[in-house]
Write an enzyme that holds these catalytic residues in place. Structure first.
Site, PDB file in Angstrom:
ATOM      1  CG  ASP A  43      -1.840   1.195   1.273  1.00 32.58           C
ATOM      2  OD1 ASP A  43      -2.984   1.046   0.815  1.00 32.58           O
ATOM      3  OD2 ASP A  43      -1.423   2.287   1.734  1.00 32.58           O
ATOM      4  CE1 TYR A  48       0.633   7.975   2.134  1.00 34.05           C
ATOM      5  CE2 TYR A  48       1.162   5.686   1.751  1.00 34.05           C
ATOM      6  CZ  TYR A  48       0.310   6.648   2.244  1.00 34.05           C
ATOM      7  OH  TYR A  48      -0.859   6.266   2.863  1.00 34.05           O
ATOM      8  CE  LYS A  73      -3.668   4.740   0.453  1.00 32.33           C
ATOM      9  NZ  LYS A  73      -2.244   4.578   0.802  1.00 32.33           N
ATOM     10  CG  HIS A 107      -4.462   9.797  -0.200  1.00 34.99           C
ATOM     11  ND1 HIS A 107      -3.118   9.685  -0.430  1.00 34.99           N
ATOM     12  CD2 HIS A 107      -4.615   9.555   1.117  1.00 34.99           C
ATOM     13  CE1 HIS A 107      -2.488   9.388   0.684  1.00 34.99           C
ATOM     14  NE2 HIS A 107      -3.370   9.304   1.647  1.00 34.99           N
TER      15      HIS A 107
HETATM   16  P1  NAP Z   1       0.827   1.958  11.932  1.00 35.72           P
HETATM   17  O1  NAP Z   1       0.985   0.799  11.038  1.00 35.72           O
HETATM   18  O2  NAP Z   1      -0.330   2.074  12.853  1.00 35.72           O
HETATM   19  O3  NAP Z   1       2.103   2.086  12.871  1.00 35.72           O
HETATM   20  C1  NAP Z   1       3.406   2.114  12.394  1.00 35.72           C
HETATM   21  C2  NAP Z   1       4.331   2.312  13.603  1.00 35.72           C
HETATM   22  O4  NAP Z   1       4.333   1.143  14.428  1.00 35.72           O
HETATM   23  C3  NAP Z   1       5.751   2.573  13.204  1.00 35.72           C
HETATM   24  O5  NAP Z   1       6.264   3.540  14.094  1.00 35.72           O
HETATM   25  C4  NAP Z   1       6.422   1.217  13.426  1.00 35.72           C
HETATM   26  O6  NAP Z   1       7.786   1.423  13.766  1.00 35.72           O
HETATM   27  C5  NAP Z   1       5.657   0.669  14.601  1.00 35.72           C
HETATM   28  N1  NAP Z   1       5.568  -0.799  14.611  1.00 35.72           N
HETATM   29  C6  NAP Z   1       5.245  -1.612  13.568  1.00 35.72           C
HETATM   30  N2  NAP Z   1       5.211  -2.900  13.952  1.00 35.72           N
HETATM   31  C7  NAP Z   1       5.511  -2.920  15.271  1.00 35.72           C
HETATM   32  C8  NAP Z   1       5.624  -3.959  16.225  1.00 35.72           C
HETATM   33  N3  NAP Z   1       5.409  -5.231  15.888  1.00 35.72           N
HETATM   34  N4  NAP Z   1       5.976  -3.621  17.498  1.00 35.72           N
HETATM   35  C9  NAP Z   1       6.174  -2.320  17.835  1.00 35.72           C
HETATM   36  N5  NAP Z   1       6.093  -1.298  16.971  1.00 35.72           N
HETATM   37  C10 NAP Z   1       5.751  -1.582  15.689  1.00 35.72           C
HETATM   38  O7  NAP Z   1       0.902   3.341  11.113  1.00 35.72           O
HETATM   39  P2  NAP Z   1       0.755   3.842   9.622  1.00 35.72           P
HETATM   40  O8  NAP Z   1       2.014   3.543   8.887  1.00 35.72           O
HETATM   41  O9  NAP Z   1       0.314   5.251   9.697  1.00 35.72           O
HETATM   42  O10 NAP Z   1      -0.451   3.006   8.996  1.00 35.72           O
HETATM   43  C11 NAP Z   1      -0.266   1.830   8.230  1.00 35.72           C
HETATM   44  C12 NAP Z   1      -0.402   2.113   6.729  1.00 35.72           C
HETATM   45  O11 NAP Z   1      -1.697   2.666   6.444  1.00 35.72           O
HETATM   46  C13 NAP Z   1       0.541   3.195   6.178  1.00 35.72           C
HETATM   47  O12 NAP Z   1       1.866   2.738   6.044  1.00 35.72           O
HETATM   48  C14 NAP Z   1      -0.141   3.557   4.870  1.00 35.72           C
HETATM   49  O13 NAP Z   1       0.136   2.585   3.879  1.00 35.72           O
HETATM   50  C15 NAP Z   1      -1.608   3.541   5.303  1.00 35.72           C
HETATM   51  N6  NAP Z   1      -2.106   4.885   5.696  1.00 35.72           N
HETATM   52  C16 NAP Z   1      -3.090   5.452   4.927  1.00 35.72           C
HETATM   53  C17 NAP Z   1      -3.615   6.701   5.256  1.00 35.72           C
HETATM   54  C18 NAP Z   1      -4.691   7.291   4.403  1.00 35.72           C
HETATM   55  O14 NAP Z   1      -5.002   8.490   4.540  1.00 35.72           O
HETATM   56  N7  NAP Z   1      -5.290   6.526   3.509  1.00 35.72           N
HETATM   57  C19 NAP Z   1      -3.136   7.403   6.382  1.00 35.72           C
HETATM   58  C20 NAP Z   1      -2.130   6.807   7.151  1.00 35.72           C
HETATM   59  C21 NAP Z   1      -1.639   5.548   6.804  1.00 35.72           C
HETATM   60  P3  NAP Z   1       9.004   0.769  12.897  1.00 35.72           P
HETATM   61  O15 NAP Z   1       8.785   1.121  11.460  1.00 35.72           O
HETATM   62  O16 NAP Z   1      10.233   1.404  13.503  1.00 35.72           O
HETATM   63  O17 NAP Z   1       8.931  -0.715  13.163  1.00 35.72           O
END
Ligand code: NAP
Length: 283
Positions: A43, A48, A73, A107
């Protein structure tokens, strides 16, 4: 990998890899490691800035294209949308080095939404993308989009985690045939999610981490999830959630964590609408 079937019959992995906030120079390696760990849903987004790096990792992986599910997106577009949206789509596809996408999401629910959607419908009809969907649509906007267009969005990707569970919205989406997808499944660690006492206790009962409990909870709810990590050991941990099951009591206890509110921002807040709408991509 367990899959969900979208409203047009397309199969989508229920768990994938998100690359938001991975700097472009780290993304190729992170995606290569995620593919090695077994992720097949990727994704990304034009916004990004790392589509090219995702594309390089896909190419060098040698994994057959049909085994991958790639989402990107469309950023907010002004009218006239048809030309702009097609151009943005082709730019993303070119950067990814692909000839078609699996899922293209609008998006943000801003700008010329209906023009953008009709252009996305036409890309779908042309076979350039297997499914089209939206992100960050609250129920009123989503239902209006469904009612006033030909193609119902296959997916709505929204903030969904233990502190903002969106169960009523999931039910509404189900009624309309829209698959819910979680972004920020870990709330990016906010509210001390990774050391939360209840989630930690449930994890101990299964010999699993808090991250695994949260992802399992999403999977059991039928929510597609895309955790992000740049660390290979966490990538492996996050995909290892298919060998245990949360009990009804544990699900009920997690339901009690819902605050019903975003931990980030509200897409209906006029200041956010202005701020996000003013953001223009440079290419
Ligand atoms: P998330 O997945 O909720 O959290 C990522 C955070 O968690 C990072 O700091 C990561 O650190 C940490 N982490 C991951 N696995 C872990 C584990 N097993 N133990 C402890 N910490 C852990 O946040 P997100 O990246 O915002 O959301 C996920 C995806 O959703 C995004 O990458 C993107 O593709 C999508 N997204 C979409 C929108 C939208 O508007 N459509 C908005 C936000 C996000 P490390 O990397 O250091 O491990």
């Amino acid at each position: 990998m367990k899959t969900v079937t979208l409203n047009n019959g397309v199969e989508m992995p229920i768990l994938g890899f998100g690359v938001y906030q991975i700097p472009p120079e780290q993304t190729e390696q992170a995606v290569a490691e995620a593919l090695d760990a077994g992720y097949r849903l990727l994704d990304t987004a034009a916004a990004y800035g790392n589509e090219e790096a995702v594309g390089r990792a896909i190419k060098s992986s040698g994994i057959p294209r049909e085994e991958l599910f790639v989402t990107t997106k469309l950023w907010v577009q002004d009218a006239p949308a048809e030309g702009n949206t097609r151009r943005a789509f082709e730019t993303s596809l070119h950067k990814l080095g692909l000839d078609h996408l699996d899922l293209y999401l609008m998006h943000q629910p801003y700008g010329d939404v209906y023009g953008q959607w009709r252009a996305m419908e036409s890309l779908h009809r042309d076979g350039r993308v297997k499914a089209i969907g939206v992100a960050n649509f609250y129920p009123d906007r989503l239902v209006d989009l469904v009612l006033n267009n030909e193609i119902t969005p296959a997916v709505n990707q929204i903030e969904t985690h233990p502190f903002f569970q969106r169960t009523d919205e999931q039910e509404l989406m189900r009624e309309h045939g829209v698959q819910i997808q979680s972004w920020g499944g870990f709330a990016e660690g906010r509210n001390d999610l990774f050391t939360h006492p209840l989630l930690s206790r449930i994890g101990e009962q299964h010999g699993k981490s808090v991250a695994q409990v949260v992802l399992r909870w999403l999977v059991q709810r039928g929510v597609v999830t895309i955790p992000k990590s740049v660390r290979p050991e966490r990538m492996a941990e996050n995909i290892d959630v298919f060998d245990f099951e949360l009990t009804a009591d544990q699900l009920a206890a997690i339901a009690g964590l819902d605050t019903g509110a975003s931990l980030f921002f509200d897409h209906r807040d006029p200041e956010m609408v202005s701020w996000l709408s003013k953001r223009r991509l440079t290419d």
